[in-house]
Design an enzyme around this catalytic site. Sequence first.
Site, PDB file in Angstrom:
ATOM      1  CE  LYS A  21      -2.095   3.422  -3.188  1.00 61.57           C
ATOM      2  NZ  LYS A  21      -1.000   2.790  -4.129  1.00 61.57           N
ATOM      3  CB  SER A  22       1.880   0.249   0.750  1.00 66.21           C
ATOM      4  OG  SER A  22       2.300   1.206  -0.195  1.00 66.21           O
ATOM      5  NE  ARG A  26       4.082  -4.394   0.246  1.00 66.89           N
ATOM      6  CZ  ARG A  26       4.065  -3.537  -0.690  1.00 66.89           C
ATOM      7  NH1 ARG A  26       2.855  -2.740  -0.804  1.00 66.89           N
ATOM      8  NH2 ARG A  26       4.824  -3.390  -1.465  1.00 66.89           N
ATOM      9  NE  ARG A  97       1.635   1.392 -14.254  1.00 67.87           N
ATOM     10  CZ  ARG A  97       1.273   1.530 -13.053  1.00 67.87           C
ATOM     11  NH1 ARG A  97      -0.073   2.057 -12.786  1.00 67.87           N
ATOM     12  NH2 ARG A  97       2.328   1.797 -12.295  1.00 67.87           N
ATOM     13  CG  ASP A 288       4.936   5.766  -4.563  1.00 64.85           C
ATOM     14  OD1 ASP A 288       5.201   5.843  -5.839  1.00 64.85           O
ATOM     15  OD2 ASP A 288       4.241   4.824  -3.958  1.00 64.85           O
TER      16      ASP A 288
END
Length: 406
Positions: A21-22, A26, A97, A288
């Site tokens: 996902k990261s 990006r 947030r 994480d």
Amino acid sequence: MIYSIKAPERLQAEIHLPASKSISNRALVLHALAGGSHVPENLSDCDDTLVTIKALRDKPEVVDIMAAGTAMRFLTAYYSVSPGMRIITGTERMRHRPIGILVDALRTLGAQIDYVGEEGFPPLRITGKSLEGKEIALPGNVSSQYISALLMMGGALPQGLTLHLTGNIISRPYIELTMQLMRDFGAEVSWISDDSICVKGGGYQDTPYYIESDWSAASYWYEIAALSTKARIELPGLFANSCQGDSKGAKLFEKLGVKTEFIKGGVRLTKTSECSKRLDANLVEIPDLAQTFVVTCCLKGIPFRFTGLQSLRIKETDRISALITELRKLGFVLQAEGDEALSWEGEWRVPEDHPVIATYEDHRMAMAFAPASFLYNNLQIANPEVVSKSYPHFWEDLKTAGFNVY
């Protein structure tokens, strides 16, 4: 919805993890900044990536990124330099947030951003315009996603960007990940001192890009291996030279009885008899994975003290409080030390007769607690669908490995 989970006695499986996902998020932003035609391949099918794809493809005036914090931060910076006016919003939790630090930094560069509701929080109204690069400063202990958002945008500015990070820099591996992807897309970016990064201007190149598997998702299979009686698990698509920071979790899992062997095209995990009697670690570079290690240590009866957790209270939920509450249901009494540390010294109480683990709209709560089924027969997980945020086929993969999920 509630799932009941029963673990197998032995485990041998090959699991095809989701793409990172990261990296996916990006790569999508860098692809968009390059104006490219080569859409990145093997993109994650998780919620966070799907909302990013939809936002960049459909270009709606109102962008609802739901609970995707990565998308909120990355797209806020992206829209600041993209023509047009957009409102970006999300779930109720997302609207609470904080994002003020990123907005203030972008405004310093000349961005036109207004708060639609409460000051310092989404929704945001962003009017894209040409920005002039300059030197700006940002606290190093904020979410690395703020820093990554600015760096990626900085590569698209005519004069580039120099970013000074003040104080202690947390989550440095995520910054390094961003910088490596920027280089992959043709940018010149480097550390010019221990706390300053320079991005040359001039934009990005249209580059074919393939996304590797997700080391964060792999952590739950490490946990499963650690808690099983006997396990042999192969995970294709993971590599020793990965730029994902969470790949460092493999080394720490050695202390919890899991051996990592890099084989052709992936890794093989095996359960070993070697296990530490206590585990103290600074998780600032792999926040994480905090839930994974906390739950694993408790269930293996290993006292621990984990530091570097300052970002956990502002994730999808307050993860420190959530861990304390849910592990208490299983009999474990944890202690928090402010916002930065969490420990368990072996204190134990009688667990609930039929514990149901709450997930707090947090995908990592569901996945970190599922392996507890090795010790708690027919463990129950509430709102299991939250895994779609990062690992949509998690429950199906558990079934493939022999778990009974119903």
